[in-house]
Design a protein around this motif. Structure first.
Motif, PDB file in Angstrom:
ATOM      1  N   GLY A 195       0.808  -1.218   0.000  1.00 17.81           N
ATOM      2  CA  GLY A 195       0.000   0.000   0.000  1.00 17.81           C
ATOM      3  C   GLY A 195       0.834   1.257   0.000  1.00 17.81           C
ATOM      4  O   GLY A 195       0.327   2.342   0.299  1.00 17.81           O
ATOM      5  N   SER A 196       2.138   1.133  -0.315  1.00 16.51           N
ATOM      6  CA  SER A 196       3.019   2.301  -0.306  1.00 16.51           C
ATOM      7  C   SER A 196       4.006   2.197  -1.463  1.00 16.51           C
ATOM      8  O   SER A 196       3.904   1.314  -2.303  1.00 16.51           O
ATOM      9  N   ASP A 197       4.965   3.121  -1.478  1.00 14.03           N
ATOM     10  CA  ASP A 197       6.004   3.074  -2.501  1.00 14.03           C
ATOM     11  C   ASP A 197       7.296   2.488  -1.950  1.00 14.03           C
ATOM     12  O   ASP A 197       8.371   2.657  -2.534  1.00 14.03           O
ATOM     13  N   ASN A 198       7.216   1.810  -0.822  1.00 13.28           N
ATOM     14  CA  ASN A 198       8.387   1.213  -0.196  1.00 13.28           C
ATOM     15  C   ASN A 198       8.729  -0.105  -0.880  1.00 13.28           C
ATOM     16  O   ASN A 198       8.229  -1.163  -0.504  1.00 13.28           O
ATOM     17  N   VAL A 199       9.571  -0.044  -1.900  1.00 13.76           N
ATOM     18  CA  VAL A 199       9.947  -1.263  -2.618  1.00 13.76           C
ATOM     19  C   VAL A 199      11.303  -1.796  -2.165  1.00 13.76           C
ATOM     20  O   VAL A 199      11.718  -2.872  -2.593  1.00 13.76           O
ATOM     21  N   GLU A 200      12.008  -1.046  -1.276  1.00  8.78           N
ATOM     22  CA  GLU A 200      13.328  -1.513  -0.818  1.00  8.78           C
ATOM     23  C   GLU A 200      13.233  -2.846  -0.100  1.00  8.78           C
ATOM     24  O   GLU A 200      14.115  -3.696  -0.222  1.00  8.78           O
ATOM     25  N   ALA A 239      -0.848 -13.316  -4.253  1.00 11.73           N
ATOM     26  CA  ALA A 239      -2.049 -12.482  -4.227  1.00 11.73           C
ATOM     27  C   ALA A 239      -1.679 -11.002  -4.090  1.00 11.73           C
ATOM     28  O   ALA A 239      -2.295 -10.131  -4.728  1.00 11.73           O
ATOM     29  N   LEU A 240      -0.658 -10.707  -3.270  1.00 10.32           N
ATOM     30  CA  LEU A 240      -0.205  -9.319  -3.117  1.00 10.32           C
ATOM     31  C   LEU A 240       0.356  -8.789  -4.438  1.00 10.32           C
ATOM     32  O   LEU A 240       0.054  -7.664  -4.854  1.00 10.32           O
ATOM     33  N   VAL A 241       1.183  -9.598  -5.113  1.00 11.89           N
ATOM     34  CA  VAL A 241       1.774  -9.166  -6.383  1.00 11.89           C
ATOM     35  C   VAL A 241       0.677  -8.936  -7.411  1.00 11.89           C
ATOM     36  O   VAL A 241       0.693  -7.932  -8.146  1.00 11.89           O
ATOM     37  N   ASN A 277       6.856   2.333 -12.038  1.00 11.15           N
ATOM     38  CA  ASN A 277       8.112   1.701 -11.633  1.00 11.15           C
ATOM     39  C   ASN A 277       7.928   0.839 -10.387  1.00 11.15           C
ATOM     40  O   ASN A 277       8.573  -0.216 -10.243  1.00 11.15           O
ATOM     41  N   THR A 278       7.050   1.262  -9.476  1.00 10.92           N
ATOM     42  CA  THR A 278       6.785   0.461  -8.279  1.00 10.92           C
ATOM     43  C   THR A 278       6.213  -0.896  -8.665  1.00 10.92           C
ATOM     44  O   THR A 278       6.628  -1.938  -8.135  1.00 10.92           O
ATOM     45  N   TRP A 298       7.691  -4.855  -8.151  1.00  9.66           N
ATOM     46  CA  TRP A 298       6.926  -6.001  -7.649  1.00  9.66           C
ATOM     47  C   TRP A 298       6.953  -7.141  -8.663  1.00  9.66           C
ATOM     48  O   TRP A 298       7.063  -8.318  -8.284  1.00  9.66           O
ATOM     49  N   ALA A 299       6.857  -6.815  -9.936  1.00 10.47           N
ATOM     50  CA  ALA A 299       6.908  -7.852 -10.966  1.00 10.47           C
ATOM     51  C   ALA A 299       8.261  -8.566 -10.946  1.00 10.47           C
ATOM     52  O   ALA A 299       8.354  -9.762 -11.245  1.00 10.47           O
TER      53      ALA A 299
END
Length: 537
Positions: free
Chosen positions: A429-434, A456-458, A468-469, A473-474
């Motif tokens: 639910g955020s842009d935290n992809v680190e 399911a999240l992906v 880009n976010t 995830w992909a």
């Protein structure tokens, strides 16, 4: 190096001996032509060239066959089923494309069904240099693979990797020890430490003082394998090494021995730093306080505690972290009669809070494997750093994720997956992809429950976003394709829906679709392998 090469390198003018003096069949020929006008008896250069030419022609003329060769005993008969051609093809494809994750998965499937590799694939498998793959290869090499490995020194890892070493194995190790590089000699120590720690220690002791500081430190690092109280005298003497790096490695080893004299000294120093008290007027709360020393003496330095801190670190905080990292965290539960979560909460807001938590984190990862009391700290520390990562940004978040990265391999699979699922749910639910970078550290295979929830999240992110976010995830699908169990294949193969492209996201949509396609293809390959294993006669 042969005599001819030595003379050529030194030069005939500097070589005082006779350039023709050698017990070789061509020498008689050279003597016969010495009086020829083309070969002056006093021209050393011409005689050397003539001798070299004769030797070259002689070597190319052929050799007599070796007689009385002892025949090699045939390979023992296989007791397990041999892989089919289709199975071998899938195995070979994973091997030649360096898909080590898939290869390990395939090898595990073969182990479970007691299937061994076909004979024609054995040389390719035995040439594999990846330690993780080699470990999985051993059970599927079969009788012929083990037999074949003894006929080629390059394949000796098959029999040198086991705990028991034969006389032949030990002779081979002795040769490598005497002639090998430092990397090879460290490998010898690691192998010996599994079967005969005393012999390994004796070998290291004989040459230790003659080695370079970096080599001494590398050899000591191998004492982690088979470490026992019997190693204490040697390690204690290494504390006084003239190179600080060597003493620091010895100190780390000694700290792993709970009854060593150094471990007792570290506990004493750490206990003098931490104290408990109460704060507040109306609601008194227990608080921990850390008071590192203003300076340290030579005894501290001898025990592997550097007198100078790394760039950017406070000196007292660095000393506190170094000392606390050498003490099993379970010690503090006994000293303050409180569980890990309570102690973590009680050190918050202290001047040296970060140093204490860093020391506890390193100590937990160091001692958790052999100390259940220290292992109990792993999850509370993970939760602390996960909360810090969620609150912070930039370098603060990166630092917190680094602490979580060190804790993750030490957690049980259930605890690790539970913590990661909580982390990823918040990140979705955020842009935290680190935090997605931690996924590769999870033990494989994943559980079916975790796999299905993660997929399911992906799916949810990819169906809503095409930026880009979403691409980040992909990217997790590459790891997931190799880590999810067969029980989750049905969920993996369900239809994937990518969000439509926006004006600025056409590239992202194409890249996301490529990741999805590769994921589905890898799952299909794994499923094909499993089906072929099950169909084996």
């Amino acid at each position: 190096m042969d005599e001819l090469t030595k003379i050529a390198l030194v030069g005939t003018s500097k070589h005082g001996g006779d350039v023709t003096a050698e017990d070789h069949p061509t020498c008689a020929l050279l003597t016969g032509v010495a009086g020829n006008a083309a070969v002056s008896g006093n021209d050393r250069e011409e005689r050397l060239l003539m001798r070299s030419g004769m030797r070259a022609i002689y070597d190319m003329a052929g050799r007599k066959p070796i007689t009385e060769v002892v025949a090699v005993d045939p390979a023992p008969r296989e007791v397990c089923r041999t892989a089919s051609r289709k199975l071998a093809g899938l195995l070979q494809n994973a091997l030649v494309t360096n898909a080590s994750d898939l290869l390990v998965d395939f090898l595990r499937q073969m182990q479970g069904s007691r299937i061994v590799a076909p004979p024609d694939l054995l040389p390719l498998l035995l040439d594999c240099a990846d330690p993780a793959v080699r470990k999985q290869l051993l059970p599927i090499l079969g009788e012929r693979g083990k037999w074949l490995s003894r006929l080629n020194a390059e394949w000796s890892w098959v029999h040198q990797g086991v705990s028991h070493l034969t006389d032949t194995d030990q002779a081979a190790l002795q040769k490598i020890w005497e002639e090998g590089t430092i990397v090879e000699r460290c490998q010898v120590v690691a192998i010996l430490r599994r079967s005969n720690p005393q012999r390994a220690r004796d070998w290291v002791g004989l040459i230790f003082s003659q080695e370079k500081p970096a080599h001494r430190a590398s050899l000591l690092e191998e004492f982690t394998t088979g470490l026992s109280p019997a190693d204490e005298p040697f390690l204690e003497s290494s504390l006084a090494d003239r190179a600080p790096s060597v003493g620091q490695v010895a100190a780390r080893m000694l700290c792993r021995l709970p009854n060593s004299a150094l471990a007792a000294r570290m506990r004493e120093r750490a206990s003098a730093m931490l104290s408990a008290g109460t704060k507040g007027f109306l609601r008194k709360k227990t608080r921990l306080a850390c008071a590192p020393p203003e300076k340290i003496d030579r005894d501290w330095e001898r025990d592997g505690i550097p007198a100078k801190a790394p760039t950017g670190r406070g000196l007292r905080a660095f000393w506190a972290e170094t000392v606390l990292s050498a003490v099993p965290p379970a010690h503090w539960c006994a000293q303050f009669d409180a569980p890990p979560a309570a102690l973590i909460a009680e050190i918050l807001d202290d001047q040296f809070e970060e140093a204490v938590l860093l020391g506890w984190t390193e100590a937990a990862t160091r001692f958790a494997g052999n100390d259940p009391g220290s292992a109990a700290w792993l999850t509370p520390l993970w939760e602390h750093w996960a909360g810090a990562a969620e609150r912070m940004k930039g370098s603060g978040r990166a630092a917190a994720l680094e602490r979580m990265k060190s804790l993750l391999p030490c957690l049980s699979r259930d605890d690790a997956e539970r913590g990661m699922l909580s982390l990823f749910t918040a990140a979705a639910g955020s842009d935290n992809v680190e935090s997605l970078g931690l996924m590769t550290l999870l033990a494989r295979p994943w559980s079916a429950t975790f796999s299905e929830k993660l997929l399911a999240l992906v799916r949810r992110v990819l169906a809503k976003q095409s930026d880009n976010t979403a691409y980040q995830w992909a990217g997790t699908l590459f790891t997931a394709a190799r880590a999810i169990p067969a029980e989750a294949f049905l969920a993996a193969q369900a239809g994937w829906e990518a969000a439509p492209a926006q004006k600025s996201s056409a590239w992202h949509v194409d890249a996301i679709q490529r990741e999805i396609d590769k994921f589905v293809e890898t799952i299909a390959t794994r499923q094909s392998f499993i089906m072929e294993v099950e169909a084996q006669p």
